[in-house]
Design a protein around this motif. Structure first.
Motif, PDB file in Angstrom:
ATOM      1  N   ALA A  42      96.576 206.932  53.548  1.00 39.57           N
ATOM      2  CA  ALA A  42      96.358 206.225  52.380  1.00 39.57           C
ATOM      3  C   ALA A  42      95.083 205.400  52.081  1.00 39.57           C
ATOM      4  CB  ALA A  42      97.311 205.420  52.238  1.00 39.57           C
ATOM      5  N   THR A  43      94.563 204.947  53.399  1.00 36.54           N
ATOM      6  CA  THR A  43      93.184 204.130  53.235  1.00 36.54           C
ATOM      7  C   THR A  43      91.851 205.050  53.474  1.00 36.54           C
ATOM      8  OG1 THR A  43      93.396 203.692  55.579  1.00 36.54           O
ATOM      9  CG2 THR A  43      94.530 202.299  54.373  1.00 36.54           C
ATOM     10  N   ALA A  44      92.062 206.271  53.547  1.00 36.17           N
ATOM     11  CA  ALA A  44      91.115 206.957  53.955  1.00 36.17           C
ATOM     12  C   ALA A  44      89.947 207.161  52.590  1.00 36.17           C
ATOM     13  CB  ALA A  44      91.342 208.447  54.406  1.00 36.17           C
ATOM     14  N   GLY A  45      90.725 207.230  51.626  1.00 30.42           N
ATOM     15  CA  GLY A  45      89.877 207.184  50.240  1.00 30.42           C
ATOM     16  C   GLY A  45      89.455 206.045  49.933  1.00 30.42           C
ATOM     17  N   VAL A  60      89.479 210.485  58.194  1.00 30.86           N
ATOM     18  CA  VAL A  60      89.620 209.192  58.434  1.00 30.86           C
ATOM     19  C   VAL A  60      88.487 209.038  59.253  1.00 30.86           C
ATOM     20  CG1 VAL A  60      90.740 207.187  59.486  1.00 30.86           C
ATOM     21  CG2 VAL A  60      92.224 209.186  58.257  1.00 30.86           C
ATOM     22  N   PRO A  61      87.355 207.956  58.936  1.00 36.70           N
ATOM     23  CA  PRO A  61      86.520 207.693  59.965  1.00 36.70           C
ATOM     24  C   PRO A  61      86.774 207.098  61.325  1.00 36.70           C
ATOM     25  CG  PRO A  61      86.151 206.634  57.416  1.00 36.70           C
ATOM     26  CD  PRO A  61      87.539 206.992  57.787  1.00 36.70           C
ATOM     27  N   ASP A  62      86.030 207.278  61.944  1.00 37.08           N
ATOM     28  CA  ASP A  62      86.204 206.525  63.571  1.00 37.08           C
ATOM     29  C   ASP A  62      85.659 205.113  63.577  1.00 37.08           C
ATOM     30  OD1 ASP A  62      87.124 209.185  64.580  1.00 37.08           O
ATOM     31  OD2 ASP A  62      84.986 209.705  64.716  1.00 37.08           O
ATOM     32  N   ASN A  63      86.420 204.422  64.629  1.00 36.38           N
ATOM     33  CA  ASN A  63      85.831 203.135  64.902  1.00 36.38           C
ATOM     34  C   ASN A  63      86.104 202.218  63.850  1.00 36.38           C
ATOM     35  OD1 ASN A  63      85.061 201.214  66.843  1.00 36.38           O
ATOM     36  ND2 ASN A  63      82.959 201.344  66.104  1.00 36.38           N
ATOM     37  N   GLU A  70      96.639 201.366  68.297  1.00 35.56           N
ATOM     38  CA  GLU A  70      96.595 202.278  69.490  1.00 35.56           C
ATOM     39  C   GLU A  70      96.231 203.587  68.966  1.00 35.56           C
ATOM     40  OE1 GLU A  70     100.560 202.607  70.317  1.00 35.56           O
ATOM     41  OE2 GLU A  70     100.712 200.706  71.613  1.00 35.56           O
ATOM     42  N   HIS A  71      95.948 204.056  67.711  1.00 36.83           N
ATOM     43  CA  HIS A  71      95.369 204.971  66.854  1.00 36.83           C
ATOM     44  C   HIS A  71      94.051 205.178  67.234  1.00 36.83           C
ATOM     45  CE1 HIS A  71      94.615 208.030  63.953  1.00 36.83           C
ATOM     46  NE2 HIS A  71      95.766 208.174  63.797  1.00 36.83           N
ATOM     47  N   GLY A 120     104.660 207.155  62.655  1.00 38.79           N
ATOM     48  CA  GLY A 120     104.589 207.745  61.527  1.00 38.79           C
ATOM     49  C   GLY A 120     104.174 206.931  60.408  1.00 38.79           C
ATOM     50  N   HIS A 121     104.395 205.546  60.233  1.00 35.40           N
ATOM     51  CA  HIS A 121     103.795 204.660  59.544  1.00 35.40           C
ATOM     52  C   HIS A 121     102.148 204.691  59.466  1.00 35.40           C
ATOM     53  CE1 HIS A 121     103.898 200.589  57.220  1.00 35.40           C
ATOM     54  NE2 HIS A 121     102.843 200.450  57.843  1.00 35.40           N
ATOM     55  N   VAL A 122     101.510 204.603  60.776  1.00 38.47           N
ATOM     56  CA  VAL A 122     100.461 204.353  61.130  1.00 38.47           C
ATOM     57  C   VAL A 122      99.815 205.644  60.487  1.00 38.47           C
ATOM     58  CG1 VAL A 122      98.349 204.461  62.730  1.00 38.47           C
ATOM     59  CG2 VAL A 122     100.416 202.711  62.703  1.00 38.47           C
ATOM     60  N   GLU A 123     100.137 206.603  60.724  1.00 32.19           N
ATOM     61  CA  GLU A 123      99.535 207.938  60.026  1.00 32.19           C
ATOM     62  C   GLU A 123      99.516 207.985  58.858  1.00 32.19           C
ATOM     63  OE1 GLU A 123      98.102 210.200  61.685  1.00 32.19           O
ATOM     64  OE2 GLU A 123      98.458 209.878  63.598  1.00 32.19           O
ATOM     65  N   THR A 124     100.483 207.830  58.137  1.00 29.15           N
ATOM     66  CA  THR A 124     100.578 207.532  56.634  1.00 29.15           C
ATOM     67  C   THR A 124      99.779 206.504  56.136  1.00 29.15           C
ATOM     68  OG1 THR A 124     102.796 208.431  56.580  1.00 29.15           O
ATOM     69  CG2 THR A 124     102.383 207.410  54.601  1.00 29.15           C
ATOM     70  N   TYR A 125      99.852 205.269  56.739  1.00 32.56           N
ATOM     71  CA  TYR A 125      98.772 204.239  56.363  1.00 32.56           C
ATOM     72  C   TYR A 125      97.316 204.647  56.522  1.00 32.56           C
ATOM     73  CZ  TYR A 125      96.752 199.461  56.716  1.00 32.56           C
ATOM     74  OH  TYR A 125      96.258 198.212  56.655  1.00 32.56           O
ATOM     75  N   LEU A 126      97.028 205.409  57.464  1.00 36.17           N
ATOM     76  CA  LEU A 126      95.517 205.836  57.550  1.00 36.17           C
ATOM     77  C   LEU A 126      95.016 206.766  56.580  1.00 36.17           C
ATOM     78  CD1 LEU A 126      95.023 205.680  61.435  1.00 36.17           C
ATOM     79  CD2 LEU A 126      93.964 203.928  59.822  1.00 36.17           C
TER      80      LEU A 126
END
Length: 747
Positions: free
Chosen positions: A443-446, A3-6, A47-48, A435-441
């Motif tokens: 899913a969006t990384a690609g 997952v990219p930063d910022n 907060e991530h 947990g939701h945010v980890e899964t969400y990020l």
């Protein structure tokens, strides 16, 4: 995938009343669980460590009937999370069904915010159909990935209403479901990812849409704030809450059957009261607590809530439930967790008897409070109870079965304790925001690898446009009216006398070569910008410098070969073979009215083949298929944003069906007297001036009406903000909805 930063996320949730604290949940049908879901998601996402900023865009409301909180342009939520309120339409609070005609203004004001902040979002995530429309348009323009969460879908609602024998005409006027469904189709066209809360949404609800692509859907259940919702012993129940409940009860020590819902027919509270009242066991061994919004006088509630409360009170009287039913008149949003803890402390039960439940956030809140549940067997509760094992699914219309379920749930202390423990564990395992945010990020990384953002903020091409503070656009049609020498001479004088502040542009379906020939033929002023091929190309200045960034932008998900393959052989449609008609970003057909399918049927065919594209019908005889990101309106917005020209300083002269996108938002539109029938429904829209003259004479008439060469103003005849009573009586569509839902002509 890393997952990219910022990262910069923009979430869109337009209707209802949204603020960071003390959400007025249940105030009306528009301020419900979705508002809470979005606010808590935005806070958790910010907060991530990988996230730099999260903005939640919602509609700004300035209305003495609601809190001043909703009038504040910016509200900080902490940790680089903000609510940004966008002006759209009247300042007063509007129900969501009446917002459609103002959504394009929301788009333009959002673009202005991005321009002002000098940063474009990495991802746009829209919630519900209205935001889906806005988000799909913004993402198509900005070139960033788009995520859609429907929350509640229009096709499902329409099916339920028709099943209950609702009048189709009243459905259209009250709920504007055709517009809502089309907005959802547009969102699914554009979305790189569709986030759902349950498998049932994917398999049964989204599958009814034309572009159903389950491979682009991901089930990511929402979380619950466990710092607020917790079991008895973690925090005391305030005395005020206890008093609000127990002042109605003769035996407050009994188990508490709790329901928290809006006073809305679809929440089906009447079945719960009937089930409770039919049981001698329940009447003598339990209490029923109904938290159904706030009320002062039932007579002052909106008609729907008034009807529900009248029926509930009649049932309470019919079953003589005085002393065993509590109906608190008022509660504060921050008291809701205490209601759950009160019921759990009494070894009670939470019941959600709704006719349909897309997710069921209250069920997770109950589980986090250690409170077992009974829930409708429709939608989200199936997944929640499968994960939490803390209750039972019920048929909301089977009152005897609901009665039996209530009796079982309150008759076995060991079963109650096991379900309470299961619920707490289920929430910890499946429904936390972290947990939701980890899964969400994940899913969006690609999605971020596919970004093709145009360079909208910094430019290198040297033209007159950086000096212009306003710009007007017109089309090019080769017919006798266009060669009006007097109007053309006046146009030349107008542009020459206002250099450099006034820019002049051409927006046409023709090629650049054909456009140049017509400009020279009629002696038109030299354009500062050319939009040709229905937005397929943008060139600047007399040197005709091609905008390569725009060209790259349009190539995203554009598959012309597949389009031609799918549309090959359709009756009444033949490829236009004249020179300059076809383009890498435009497929043009001759269209035979009465023989060829309707435009919307062709659009449906492409969607069903998972091909995102726009289908445009002009003059009833020409049909074009272009990229989802293309179009005259998108091209003009791109130019305005790139060069820093405010949308309310863009004037557009419209006459063809392909002009519909530019008849919207903050643009100053002029509808020529020679406009085609595809645009007839747009004449009632705000900021559309109806010219009495055609072509360049009509354009000049519009310039004068808007005082476009001086202190710009919107003439009264073009304002058309609907009076409040008219908005409540009938919903009005945006121009995009009008054209996507109708061809403008019967065929």
């Amino acid at each position: 995938m890393k997952v990219p930063d910022n990262l910069y996320f923009v979430h869109l949730s337009i209707h209802g009343l949204i603020r960071g604290e003390n959400l007025e949940l249940g105030r009306d049908a528009d301020t419900g669980g979705q508002c809470k879901y979005v606010v808590e998601l935005v806070k958790a996402l910010a907060e991530h460590e990988k996230v730099g900023q999260v903005d939640l865009f919602t509609r700004r409301v300035i209305d003495p009937k609601v809190s001043d909180d909703y009038a504040q342009p910016v509200e900080a939520l902490g940790n680089n999370a903000f609510i940004k309120r966008i002006q759209a339409g009247p300042r007063r609070y509007l129900r969501k069904e009446t917002l459609w005609r103002y959504l394009d203004a929301f788009i333009d004001h959002s673009l202005a915010v991005f321009r002002q902040n000098h940063r474009l979002p990495d991802i746009i995530h829209a919630h519900y159909a209205d935001a889906g429309y806005v988000g799909s348009r913004l993402a198509s323009l900005l070139g960033c990935p788009f995520i859609f969460t429907g929350h509640s879908l229009g096709r499902s609602k329409l099916e339920r209403l028709l099943a209950n024998n609702a009048d189709p005409g009243k459905i259209r006027r009250r709920y504007n479901l055709p517009a809502r469904i089309e907005a959802e189709e547009l969102a699914l066209d554009t979305a790189a990812l569709v986030c759902t809360s349950t498998n049932q949404e994917v398999e049964q609800q989204y599958s009814t849409y034309e572009l159903y692509a389950p491979e682009r859907m991901r089930v990511i259940p929402p979380g619950v704030d466990v710092s607020r919702f917790s079991p008895p012993g973690s925090a005391e129940v305030p005395g005020e809450v206890t008093e609000k409940i127990e002042r109605f009860l003769d035996h407050p020590e009994r188990p508490c059957i709790l329901a928290i819902a809006r006073a809305d027919e679809k929440k089906n509270l009447r079945s719960l009261v009937k089930a409770f009242g039919e049981s001698e066991h329940m009447r003598h061994r339990a209490n029923l607590v109904l938290v159904a919004g706030n009320r002062d006088k039932i007579s002052q509630l909106d008609p729907g809530a008034r009807k529900v409360w009248t029926e509930l009170l009649q049932l309470i009287d019919d079953y003589d439930l005085y002393g065993v039913v509590s109906i608190p008149k008022h509660h504060q949003p921050d008291e809701i967790p205490a209601f759950y803890r009160y019921a759990a402390d009494k070894k009670g039960l939470f019941v959600n008897p709704a006719l349909t439940e897309p997710f069921g956030l209250t069920l997770i809140e109950a589980a986090a409070s250690g409170l077992p549940v009974l829930a409708t067997n429709d939608g989200g509760p199936r997944d929640i109870l499968a994960n939490c094992q803390n209750g039972e699914l019920i048929d909301p219309l089977d009152v005897p079965a609901l009665t039996e379920a209530l009796e079982r749930a309150t008759s076995d202390p060991e079963r109650w304790q096991q379900q309470s423990t299961n619920g707490l564990k289920g929430v910890s395992d499946h429904y936390t925001w972290s947990g939701h945010v980890e899964t969400y990020l994940e899913a969006t990384a690609g999605l971020l690898e596919e970004i093709t953002k145009p360079h909208l903020i910094k430019e290198k091409v040297r033209t007159a446009l950086p000096l212009a503070d306003r710009i007007m656009f017109t089309g090019l049609e080769d017919n006798p009216l266009d060669s009006d020498p007097a109007a053309i001479e006046r146009l030349r004088e107008l542009t020459a006398s206002n250099i450099p502040k006034l820019g002049f542009g051409i927006a046409t379906g023709r090629s650049l070569k054909m456009s140049r020939a017509l400009i020279e033929k009629h002696g038109l002023p030299e354009p500062d910008v050319y939009i040709t091929q229905l937005g397929g190309e943008i060139h600047y200045s007399k040197r005709q410098i091609l905008d390569l960034s725009w060209e790259k932008h349009l190539a995203h998900r554009w598959e012309p070969e597949r389009i031609m393959e799918v549309l090959e052989g359709i009756p009444g449609m033949t490829i236009q073979e004249e020179e300059g008609r076809q383009h890498q970003f435009k497929i043009s057909y001759n269209y035979e009215k009465g023989v060829a399918p309707r435009r919307r049927e062709i659009q449906k065919l492409l969607r069903e083949n998972n091909i995102p594209a726009k289908v445009i019908l002009s003059m009833g005889c020409w049909l074009d298929v272009i990229p989802l990101r293309s179009g005259k309106g998108n091209a003009i917005r791109y130019i305005a944003m790139r060069w820093g020209i405010p949308a309310d300083k863009v004037l557009f002269y419209a006459r063809r069906g392909s002009d519909y996108e530019a008849l919207s938002g903050q643009f100053l539109a002029v509808l020529g007297s020679d406009h085609s029938l595809e645009l007839k429904s747009t004449a009632s829209l705000p900021r559309v001036y109806l010219a009495k003259n055609p072509n360049f004479a009509g354009l000049l008439e519009g310039v004068e009406a808007y005082q476009f060469d001086g202190e710009i103003r919107v003439p009264d005849s073009a304002k058309r903000l609907m009076p409040e009573e008219a908005e409540e009586r009938e919903s009005v569509l945006s121009p995009d909805m009008v054209v996507h839902m109708s061809d403008g002509e019967d065929n």
